[in-house]
Design an enzyme around this catalytic site. Structure first.
Site, PDB file in Angstrom:
ATOM      1  N   SER A  13       0.893  -0.941   0.241  1.00  0.00           N
ATOM      2  CA  SER A  13      -0.227  -0.135  -0.285  1.00  0.00           C
ATOM      3  C   SER A  13       1.073   1.199  -0.019  1.00  0.00           C
ATOM      4  CB  SER A  13      -0.810   0.101   1.294  1.00  0.00           C
ATOM      5  OG  SER A  13      -0.437  -0.337   2.351  1.00  0.00           O
ATOM      6  N   ASN A  14       1.843   1.466   0.701  1.00  0.00           N
ATOM      7  CA  ASN A  14       2.739   2.382   0.230  1.00  0.00           C
ATOM      8  C   ASN A  14       3.096   2.882  -0.995  1.00  0.00           C
ATOM      9  OD1 ASN A  14       3.161   3.600   2.859  1.00  0.00           O
ATOM     10  ND2 ASN A  14       3.388   1.626   3.554  1.00  0.00           N
ATOM     11  N   ARG A  69      22.676 -13.964   2.443  1.00  0.00           N
ATOM     12  CA  ARG A  69      21.963 -12.688   2.602  1.00  0.00           C
ATOM     13  C   ARG A  69      23.027 -12.545   0.806  1.00  0.00           C
ATOM     14  NH1 ARG A  69      18.691 -10.874   5.868  1.00  0.00           N
ATOM     15  NH2 ARG A  69      19.165 -12.341   7.456  1.00  0.00           N
ATOM     16  N   ARG A  99      13.581  -7.790   4.474  1.00  0.00           N
ATOM     17  CA  ARG A  99      14.580  -8.382   4.030  1.00  0.00           C
ATOM     18  C   ARG A  99      15.622  -7.465   5.069  1.00  0.00           C
ATOM     19  NH1 ARG A  99      14.743 -13.299   4.453  1.00  0.00           N
ATOM     20  NH2 ARG A  99      16.971 -12.839   3.578  1.00  0.00           N
ATOM     21  N   ASN A 115      13.902   4.366   3.377  1.00  0.00           N
ATOM     22  CA  ASN A 115      12.808   3.140   4.045  1.00  0.00           C
ATOM     23  C   ASN A 115      11.811   3.555   5.353  1.00  0.00           C
ATOM     24  OD1 ASN A 115      11.925   0.743   5.138  1.00  0.00           O
ATOM     25  ND2 ASN A 115      13.306   1.176   7.179  1.00  0.00           N
ATOM     26  N   HIS A 117       8.979   3.033   8.817  1.00  0.00           N
ATOM     27  CA  HIS A 117       9.803   1.923   9.304  1.00  0.00           C
ATOM     28  C   HIS A 117       8.396   2.743  10.116  1.00  0.00           C
ATOM     29  CE1 HIS A 117      10.218  -0.476  12.788  1.00  0.00           C
ATOM     30  NE2 HIS A 117      10.544   0.438  13.637  1.00  0.00           N
ATOM     31  N   THR A 149      20.806   3.521   6.735  1.00  0.00           N
ATOM     32  CA  THR A 149      22.337   3.221   6.596  1.00  0.00           C
ATOM     33  C   THR A 149      22.364   1.978   7.033  1.00  0.00           C
ATOM     34  OG1 THR A 149      21.871   3.822   8.986  1.00  0.00           O
ATOM     35  CG2 THR A 149      22.697   5.163   7.081  1.00  0.00           C
ATOM     36  N   LEU A 152      20.541  -1.603  11.155  1.00  0.00           N
ATOM     37  CA  LEU A 152      19.500  -1.661  11.046  1.00  0.00           C
ATOM     38  C   LEU A 152      17.974  -0.302  11.897  1.00  0.00           C
ATOM     39  CD1 LEU A 152      16.878  -3.108   9.808  1.00  0.00           C
ATOM     40  CD2 LEU A 152      16.685  -4.502  11.764  1.00  0.00           C
TER      41      LEU A 152
HETATM   42  C1  GRF Z   1       4.110  -1.134   6.668  1.00  0.00           C
HETATM   43  O1  GRF Z   1       3.357   0.016   7.949  1.00  0.00           O
HETATM   44  C2  GRF Z   1       5.442  -0.847   6.803  1.00  0.00           C
HETATM   45  O2  GRF Z   1       5.952   0.361   7.301  1.00  0.00           O
HETATM   46  C3  GRF Z   1       5.254  -2.025   6.867  1.00  0.00           C
HETATM   47  O3  GRF Z   1       4.909  -3.198   7.001  1.00  0.00           O
HETATM   48  C4  GRF Z   1       4.591  -2.262   6.570  1.00  0.00           C
HETATM   49  C5  GRF Z   1       3.764  -2.838   5.096  1.00  0.00           C
HETATM   50  O4  GRF Z   1       2.402  -2.228   4.398  1.00  0.00           O
HETATM   51  N1  GRF Z   1       6.974  -2.329   7.381  1.00  0.00           N
HETATM   52  P1  GRF Z   1       2.819  -2.188   2.582  1.00  0.00           P
HETATM   53  O5  GRF Z   1       2.841  -3.316   2.086  1.00  0.00           O
HETATM   54  O6  GRF Z   1       3.280  -0.746   2.233  1.00  0.00           O
HETATM   55  O7  GRF Z   1       0.801  -1.688   2.310  1.00  0.00           O
END
Ligand code: GRF
Length: 197
Positions: A13-14, A69, A99, A115, A117, A149, A152
């Site tokens: 969704s992001n 990895r 990952r 990223n 978070h 960076t 994590l």
């Molecule tokens: C989001 O809350 C993101 O911050 C987290 O996992 C979720 C992923 O959502 N790391 P989507 O795949 O973007 O819907």
């Protein structure tokens, strides 16, 4: 044209919010940039359907099929680098990409690897952020967009959004409230980065 490559593992969704913002705000005209590709480490990631519908290149690299990895990250970089040129360095956007990346990978894309978070960093790096915020009795929670960076969930903060923790919240209701804010701040942070390049 500057390419944006988005890495996902799930619903995406992001990623979708960023793609929609790039269309609505005409990032091609404004910043000479476009979302070019979506890469998932899971073939079942729901976000791949949306990406395909949008006509974006999609790639699946199943991390389980690589020896370690380093091998996975090398394969990932190989795909990303198809969208990279010295004139227009690719921007790599982690959007629910579950990952941990090697230091070598992170350093290769330093300054152009971002990223999101789902916590107010530096609080609650790692997993299960919403439950941990509830367990700690936090009155506020939120999300953070940051440059990646090697450590994590660290790195310079680009954007944050705060939401209240409400009585009766569960990890799921809190996650949903935070996610709506993620969709607001992530496209904005990416656009800001593009405007500076
Ligand atoms: C989001 O809350 C993101 O911050 C987290 O996992 C979720 C992923 O959502 N790391 P989507 O795949 O973007 O819907």
């Amino acid at each position: 044209m500057k390419n944006i490559v988005i890495l996902i593992s799930g619903g995406g969704s992001n990623m979708a919010a960023i793609v929609r913002a790039s269309q609505k705000e005409d990032w091609a005209a404004r910043y000479g940039a476009r979302v070019a590709a979506v890469i998932s480490n899971k073939g079942t990631a729901g976000g791949l359907v949306f990406a395909k519908e949008q006509g974006l290149d999609t790639h699946v690299l199943d991390h389980k099929t690589y020896a370690d990895r380093e091998a996975f990250d090398a394969a990932l970089a190989q795909v990303i680098d198809r969208y990279d040129t010295p004139q227009a360095p690719v921007l790599v956007v982690l959007a629910g990409f579950m990952r941990i990346l090697t230091a070598g990978f992170v350093e290769k894309y330093a300054g152009r690897l971002v990223n999101i978070h789902p916590s107010l960093l530096p609080a609650f790096g790692g997993l299960h952020t919403h439950q941990r915020a509830l367990d700690a009795g936090c009155q506020f929670a939120g999300a953070t967009v940051h440059l990646v960076t090697p450590e994590l969930d660290h790195g310079p903060i680009l954007e944050q959004a705060v939401v209240p923790v409400l009585p009766g919240d569960t990890a799921d209701t809190l996650a949903a409230r935070v996610l709506t804010q993620e969709h607001r701040i992530y496209p904005r942070a990416v656009a800001n980065l593009l405007s500076k390049k």
